[in-house]
Design a protein around this motif. Structure first.
Motif, short mmCIF file in Angstrom:
data_model
loop_
_atom_site.label_atom_id
_atom_site.label_comp_id
_atom_site.label_asym_id
_atom_site.label_seq_id
_atom_site.Cartn_x
_atom_site.Cartn_y
_atom_site.Cartn_z
N SER A 53 0.82 -1.21 0.00
CA SER A 53 0.00 0.00 0.00
C SER A 53 0.86 1.27 0.00
O SER A 53 0.42 2.31 -0.49
N SER A 54 2.07 1.17 0.52
CA SER A 54 2.99 2.32 0.45
C SER A 54 3.53 2.51 -0.95
O SER A 54 3.64 3.63 -1.44
N GLU A 55 3.86 1.39 -1.60
CA GLU A 55 4.40 1.44 -2.97
C GLU A 55 3.32 1.75 -4.00
O GLU A 55 3.60 2.37 -5.01
N ARG A 56 2.10 1.27 -3.75
CA ARG A 56 0.99 1.39 -4.70
C ARG A 56 -0.26 1.93 -4.03
O ARG A 56 -1.27 1.22 -3.90
N PRO A 57 -0.26 3.18 -3.59
CA PRO A 57 -1.45 3.72 -2.91
C PRO A 57 -2.70 3.72 -3.80
O PRO A 57 -3.82 3.71 -3.30
N ASP A 58 -2.51 3.69 -5.12
CA ASP A 58 -3.64 3.64 -6.04
C ASP A 58 -4.47 2.38 -5.88
O ASP A 58 -5.64 2.35 -6.25
N LEU A 59 -3.91 1.32 -5.29
CA LEU A 59 -4.64 0.06 -5.11
C LEU A 59 -5.67 0.11 -3.99
O LEU A 59 -6.52 -0.76 -3.91
N ILE A 60 -5.56 1.10 -3.13
CA ILE A 60 -6.52 1.17 -2.02
C ILE A 60 -7.35 2.46 -2.05
O ILE A 60 -7.97 2.81 -1.06
N LEU A 61 -7.39 3.12 -3.15
CA LEU A 61 -8.18 4.34 -3.40
C LEU A 61 -7.40 5.51 -2.91
O LEU A 61 -7.46 6.24 -2.13
#
Length: 173
Positions: free
Chosen positions: A165-173
């Motif tokens: 979620s830190s690397e890809r915040p787009d995955l959790i809105l």
């Protein structure tokens, strides 16, 4: 079609659904993604941060059996501990399951916690038995986004989820 998000007790990681990713509980991330697409209900064994109904089932198999009786058009079961699926992943399963059920299939078998269930009169011992016995369409997990089926079950999974979620915040809105 309705989505059902079960929130059960976890012996390996108690309270996992309420653990935060980027400041929001995992179950809230799941709920927001699903409720943007379709009606959904969270059935929880304990208090959570999203609207929910008390889950009175004995176990997940009991819950799914009761839901099959309640929702004659079927329902999609989405794990409340699966924060990284994309909306397109839900659409893929729903398209595949038109007229029948559909489940993602991995090398170890079907993933029952991201499955479109349709009523089926089988008496089974495991959720995957519904998927196989009722002849649901199998959707290759490779046709979903790479982290769609990632779920948080252990402390190690949670640490990995935090890193993702830190690397890809787009995955959790």
């Amino acid at each position: 079609m309705i989505a059902v998000i079960p929130v059960k007790w976890s012996s390996r990681l108690p309270g996992k659904h309420m653990l935060p990713l980027r400041g929001r509980p995992i179950v809230e991330i799941v709920y927001r993604k699903v409720s943007d697409l379709m009606d959904c209900v969270v059935l929880s064994k304990y208090e959570v941060s999203v609207p929910y109904e008390k889950d009175r089932s004995e176990n997940i198999l009991d819950l799914v059996s009761r839901l099959m009786e309640e929702y004659s058009d079927g329902f999609m079961l989405i794990g409340g501990d699966m924060p990284f699926f994309l909306r397109e992943d839900i659409a893929t399963i729903l398209r595949a399951g038109q007229g029948t059920g559909a489940s993602p299939t991995t090398p170890v078998g079907p993933e029952p916690m991201f499955t479109l269930y349709r009523p089926c009169a089988l008496k089974v011992r495991r959720l995957s038995d519904y998927i196989v016995g009722c002849r649901y369409r199998q959707v290759s997990a490779s046709s979903l986004s790479p982290l769609a089926l990632f779920n948080v079950n252990t402390p190690e999974d949670y640490l990995r989820a935090r890193a993702i979620s830190s690397e890809r915040p787009d995955l959790i809105l």
